[in-house]
Motif scaffolding. Structure first.
Motif, short mmCIF file in Angstrom:
data_model
loop_
_atom_site.label_atom_id
_atom_site.label_comp_id
_atom_site.label_asym_id
_atom_site.label_seq_id
_atom_site.Cartn_x
_atom_site.Cartn_y
_atom_site.Cartn_z
N ARG A 160 -7.96 6.90 -13.41
CA ARG A 160 -7.85 5.63 -14.50
C ARG A 160 -9.17 4.93 -14.95
NH1 ARG A 160 -5.33 3.81 -18.71
NH2 ARG A 160 -4.41 1.86 -18.51
N THR A 161 -9.05 4.59 -16.26
CA THR A 161 -10.53 3.92 -16.65
C THR A 161 -9.99 2.90 -17.47
OG1 THR A 161 -10.79 5.44 -18.64
CG2 THR A 161 -12.00 5.69 -16.33
N GLY A 162 -8.65 2.82 -17.87
CA GLY A 162 -8.19 1.61 -18.73
C GLY A 162 -8.00 2.03 -20.11
N GLU A 163 -8.13 3.36 -20.40
CA GLU A 163 -7.51 3.58 -21.69
C GLU A 163 -6.06 3.21 -22.01
OE1 GLU A 163 -9.72 5.35 -23.85
OE2 GLU A 163 -11.23 5.16 -22.34
N PRO A 164 -6.09 2.93 -23.29
CA PRO A 164 -4.83 2.48 -23.73
C PRO A 164 -3.65 3.39 -23.39
CG PRO A 164 -6.35 2.05 -25.30
CD PRO A 164 -6.80 2.75 -24.69
N ASP A 177 -11.34 1.11 -11.07
CA ASP A 177 -12.64 1.59 -10.59
C ASP A 177 -13.10 2.84 -10.71
OD1 ASP A 177 -10.75 2.96 -8.97
OD2 ASP A 177 -10.96 2.05 -7.04
N GLY A 178 -12.41 3.69 -11.70
CA GLY A 178 -12.64 5.05 -11.96
C GLY A 178 -12.22 6.12 -10.86
N ARG A 179 -11.61 5.50 -9.75
CA ARG A 179 -11.26 6.39 -8.60
C ARG A 179 -9.70 6.65 -8.42
NH1 ARG A 179 -14.16 3.92 -3.50
NH2 ARG A 179 -11.70 4.24 -3.19
N HIS A 180 -8.84 5.75 -9.00
CA HIS A 180 -7.58 5.76 -8.79
C HIS A 180 -6.87 6.04 -9.96
CE1 HIS A 180 -8.76 3.27 -5.54
NE2 HIS A 180 -7.67 3.32 -4.98
N ALA A 181 -5.68 6.41 -10.01
CA ALA A 181 -4.72 6.63 -10.85
C ALA A 181 -3.15 6.71 -10.46
CB ALA A 181 -5.03 8.28 -11.57
N TRP A 182 -2.40 6.70 -11.72
CA TRP A 182 -1.12 6.43 -11.45
C TRP A 182 -0.08 7.40 -11.11
CZ3 TRP A 182 0.39 1.57 -10.22
CH2 TRP A 182 -0.41 0.48 -10.70
N ALA A 210 1.56 -0.52 -19.30
CA ALA A 210 1.39 -1.98 -19.30
C ALA A 210 2.24 -2.80 -18.43
CB ALA A 210 1.72 -2.18 -20.89
N VAL A 211 3.36 -2.35 -18.19
CA VAL A 211 4.25 -3.26 -17.16
C VAL A 211 3.82 -3.17 -15.77
CG1 VAL A 211 6.50 -3.44 -16.07
CG2 VAL A 211 6.22 -3.67 -18.59
N PRO A 212 3.53 -1.80 -15.27
CA PRO A 212 3.17 -1.66 -13.92
C PRO A 212 1.61 -1.95 -13.62
CG PRO A 212 3.42 0.55 -14.96
CD PRO A 212 3.89 -0.58 -15.88
N GLU A 213 0.81 -1.96 -14.59
CA GLU A 213 -0.42 -2.79 -14.24
C GLU A 213 -0.39 -4.33 -14.22
OE1 GLU A 213 -3.30 -0.91 -16.90
OE2 GLU A 213 -3.55 1.05 -15.52
N GLY A 222 11.86 11.57 -4.61
CA GLY A 222 12.09 12.20 -5.82
C GLY A 222 10.80 13.08 -6.04
N GLU A 223 10.51 13.07 -7.43
CA GLU A 223 9.14 13.99 -7.92
C GLU A 223 8.12 12.89 -8.56
OE1 GLU A 223 10.08 17.44 -9.84
OE2 GLU A 223 10.92 18.31 -8.22
N ALA A 224 7.01 13.07 -8.16
CA ALA A 224 6.10 12.60 -8.86
C ALA A 224 5.67 12.84 -9.98
CB ALA A 224 4.75 12.73 -7.86
N VAL A 225 5.39 11.82 -10.93
CA VAL A 225 4.94 11.97 -12.30
C VAL A 225 3.45 11.53 -12.30
CG1 VAL A 225 5.57 11.36 -14.67
CG2 VAL A 225 7.38 12.36 -13.04
N PHE A 226 2.46 12.02 -13.01
CA PHE A 226 1.43 11.54 -13.02
C PHE A 226 1.32 10.79 -14.55
CE2 PHE A 226 0.78 14.86 -9.97
CZ PHE A 226 0.01 14.03 -9.06
N VAL A 227 0.92 9.43 -14.66
CA VAL A 227 0.87 8.85 -15.81
C VAL A 227 -0.73 8.31 -16.13
CG1 VAL A 227 1.73 6.92 -17.09
CG2 VAL A 227 3.42 8.25 -15.25
N GLY A 228 -0.98 8.46 -17.27
CA GLY A 228 -2.31 8.04 -17.57
C GLY A 228 -3.31 8.97 -17.36
#
Length: 155
Positions: free
Chosen positions: A103-107, A131-136, A112-115, A93-99
């Motif tokens: 990622r630093t943990g901002e609400p 870790d400030g290097r990864h994202a979803w 919530a569920v995937p983390e 399918g197609e990637a969707v970037f979320v957050g």
């Protein structure tokens, strides 16, 4: 062609088998497309929420930059050593970037569920470390193909 399709249906996982399999597996291979059309494949940890596959990727990776230019991807999760043990799933399918990225943990309620799932599955923790290097990246598949060769021995 028809024989292959019948056999394909025979070894296909049920929705319940698919969900259980994706819950127990940890590593997938992610295929992306480069600007020149070449595929790139790399391994990642993932989690499955019953609808979408969630990938936690380094934002400075080739995978990330390729998905920014072309969001198409395919993911394979498979295992088995002997022929009768082979099983797996391909999701496309197609990637969707979320957050936020990285990622630093901002609400972010959508995470919530995937983390929670990812932290428990891969780190044995209740909350996701950042870790400030990864994202979803979320993949809600347009196509799913599965196989479980043990079904050939147990008709």
């Amino acid at each position: 062609m028809a024989v292959t399709q019948r056999r394909g249906r025979r070894i296909m996982m049920t929705d319940e088998e698919r969900d259980a399999y994706l819950a127990e597996q940890r590593t997938c291979r992610v295929a992306t497309v480069g600007a020149d059309g070449r595929p790139h494949v790399g391994a990642l940890w993932f989690c499955w929420d019953g609808t979408s596959l969630w990938l936690y990727s380094i934002t400075r990776s080739l995978r990330w930059s390729q998905l920014r230019h072309d969001p198409r991807l395919s993911v394979v999760v498979d295992d088995g050593a002997e022929y009768g043990e082979l099983r797996g799933i391909e999701l496309s399918g197609e990637a969707v970037f979320v957050g936020e990225a990285p990622r630093t943990g901002e609400p972010c309620p959508e995470l919530a569920v995937p983390e929670r799932l990812f932290a428990a599955k891969n780190f044995g923790m209740e909350t996701m470390p950042h870790d400030g290097r990864h994202a979803w990246i979320r993949l809600t598949p347009d196509a799913v193909t599965s196989w479980d060769f043990s079904k050939l021995a147990n008709p």
